[in-house]
Design a protein around this motif. Structure first.
Motif: not given
Length: 491
Positions: A42-47, A61-75
């Motif tokens: 949740t915090l990763q997505t909020d960031l 983009r740096q935050m997105f690339d480091k996310m081990p899991e990506r929800s549909m919301h993140s994409w």
């Protein structure tokens, strides 16, 4: 509540989003790392959302690339952010990675993708996306269908737009406004006004987005009565005083319908005006041949603290051209680079060439064209050819025409212009050669058109056209008037 909880930090991030406070976002990011919450999804997505909304796309983009899991919301956040900043190709690259992961788009993914396709003019991908819409059953979402409708309109596919619009089971004011605007962009002003009438019959309430599109259609079709009706509706719905775009559209509509006084009244009555307002009014004066008024308004605009943009400068130059203000036009053109630090655009060159050409400064105009830093387009050569036709200059006229034949080989007006120069100088071999070339290419002259509004109905007349239901009566009256005029001249 402890400031070390993920819930608190999430709330903090979301509060910074609305204010676009990037330093505070980075501070909170640091707190998340310090307290060991960096792997909280949740915090990763909020960031990601915070960096994106605050316009810090590299951090997002740096935050997105480091996310081990990506929800549909993140994409969806990342794709939308790139599209919002007009980075259309990057957004489509992200979507390509999305598809490689075996994921399926949802009704939040597709609208920004359509905008990206329209932004780079990729009709193929846009149509492919619509195939997925049908396959995934997402066409029931109004936002998805409206986005595809907008894509079709921006790509000039008005037929496809009409078909999609007719299939939409639910049409909100956005969809109706898009279709009205689409017809207007295609020059189908009568269809635009008919669509507006259908919208009212359907009981859909007009809003601030709809009115400018309808007013544009009224101006394009010369329908003053309908334009005044829309003006009344805007006042009745209390939209006119609060929306500057409506005021700008009213000025433009009244000017196109020949009512400059009404355009001036709207301009003076507006509580809020922006650079577009000034530019529109400057252009209106120019179109109506009031170059001095246009220049005075331009100076007043600068005195009020507004800095002209390239469009404003084009409007002023065009005004000088329409009014024959040669020295003033030269001065404005020179100021583009010297005063405003801008590089003259194609439109600026076309305006000055048109001005010089109209008043016989053809050698200077040709020199200006040859000194352009980029290759002169058809609009600039066309302005030069028009000046040559006006002053019967065959030498420069041939130069301009031959360049236009290369740039626009299927544009009949260029051949007709050169033919007119030859004809005015009795150069019959030249006339015959141009006509033979037109015949070889299968080109015909585009008929002229005029129109008049009578009792709310617009009547259009084309050169050589006898399709009007009152043609016989019109020509009988015309012959009678010519006969009376001929008799009067004998006295």
């Amino acid at each position: 509540m402890s400031k070390k909880t993920p819930f608190y930090l999430s709330s903090l991030l979301r509060s910074y989003v609305s204010m676009c406070q990037i330093p505070q976002v980075r501070q909170t990011h640091a707190q998340i790392i310090v307290h060991g919450f960096l792997f909280n999804l949740t915090l990763q997505t909020d960031l990601l959302l915070a960096y994106s909304k605050c316009g810090s796309l590299p951090h997002a983009r740096q935050m997105f690339d480091k996310m081990p899991e990506r929800s549909m919301h993140s994409w969806n956040i990342l794709i939308f952010s790139y599209v919002q900043h007009s980075m259309f190709s990057v957004a489509l690259d992200v979507f390509a990675n999305f598809r490689q992961m075996g994921l399926r788009p949802d009704h939040y993914t597709l609208p920004p993708l359509y905008k990206a396709c329209a932004g780079i003019g990729d009709e193929f991908l846009g149509r492919l996306l619509y195939g997925w819409v049908i396959k995934l059953g997402l066409d029931g979402y109004v936002v998805v269908s409206s986005s595809f409708l907008d894509f079709c309109i921006k790509c000039g596919c008005i037929t496809d737009a009409k078909r999609v619009f007719s299939y939409m089971s639910c049409k909100d004011s956005v969809a109706w406004s898009l279709m009205i605007s689409g017809f207007g962009r295609a020059g189908l002003y009568r269809d635009s006004l008919n669509c507006f009438r259908e919208m009212l019959v359907a009981g859909v309430k007009i809003d601030a987005m709809t009115i400018p599109s309808v007013l544009n259609a009224c101006g394009g079709d010369g329908d003053l009565i309908k334009g005044k009706e829309i003006h009344g509706r805007a006042i009745k719905n209390r939209l006119y005083d609060t929306d500057v775009a409506i005021g700008n559209s009213l000025i433009d509509m009244y000017s196109k319908c020949g009512c400059l006084d009404d355009a001036e009244k709207v301009f003076r009555s507006m509580n809020n005006i922006n650079l577009v307002t000034w530019t529109t009014m400057i252009s209106c004066y120019g179109v109506h041949g009031k170059g001095e008024d246009s220049l005075l308004l331009f100076k007043k605009m600068i005195g009020c603290g507004f800095t002209p943009n390239p469009i404003t400068l084009t409007a002023v130059l065009a005004s000088c051209s329409h009014s024959g203000m040669i020295d003033e036009g030269r001065g404005i053109f020179n100021s583009i680079r010297l005063v405003y630090g801008l590089e003259p655009s194609v439109e600026h060159y076309a305006c000055l060439v048109d001005l010089l050409g109209r008043f016989g400064y053809l050698d200077e105009a040709l020199g200006l064209v040859k000194n352009m830093q980029t290759m002169a387009p058809a609009s600039v050569w066309g302005a030069l050819l028009a000046g040559c036709m006006m002053h019967k200059n065959v030498e420069i006229g041939e130069i301009a025409a031959n360049r236009l034949f290369e740039l626009e080989p299927r544009n009949s007006s260029n051949y007709i212009a050169l033919c007119s120069i030859y004809d005015s100088l009795s150069l019959w071999d030249g006339v015959a050669a141009v006509r033979a070339k037109m015949k070889e290419l299968g080109l015909v002259k585009t008929p002229g058109c005029s129109w008049i509004t009578i009792y709310g109905t617009v009547h259009k007349f084309y050169q050589g056209d006898h399709s009007h239901p009152s043609t016989l009566l019109i020509y009988e009256t015309l012959h009678r008037m010519v006969k009376v005029a001929s008799l009067a001249s004998d006295f």
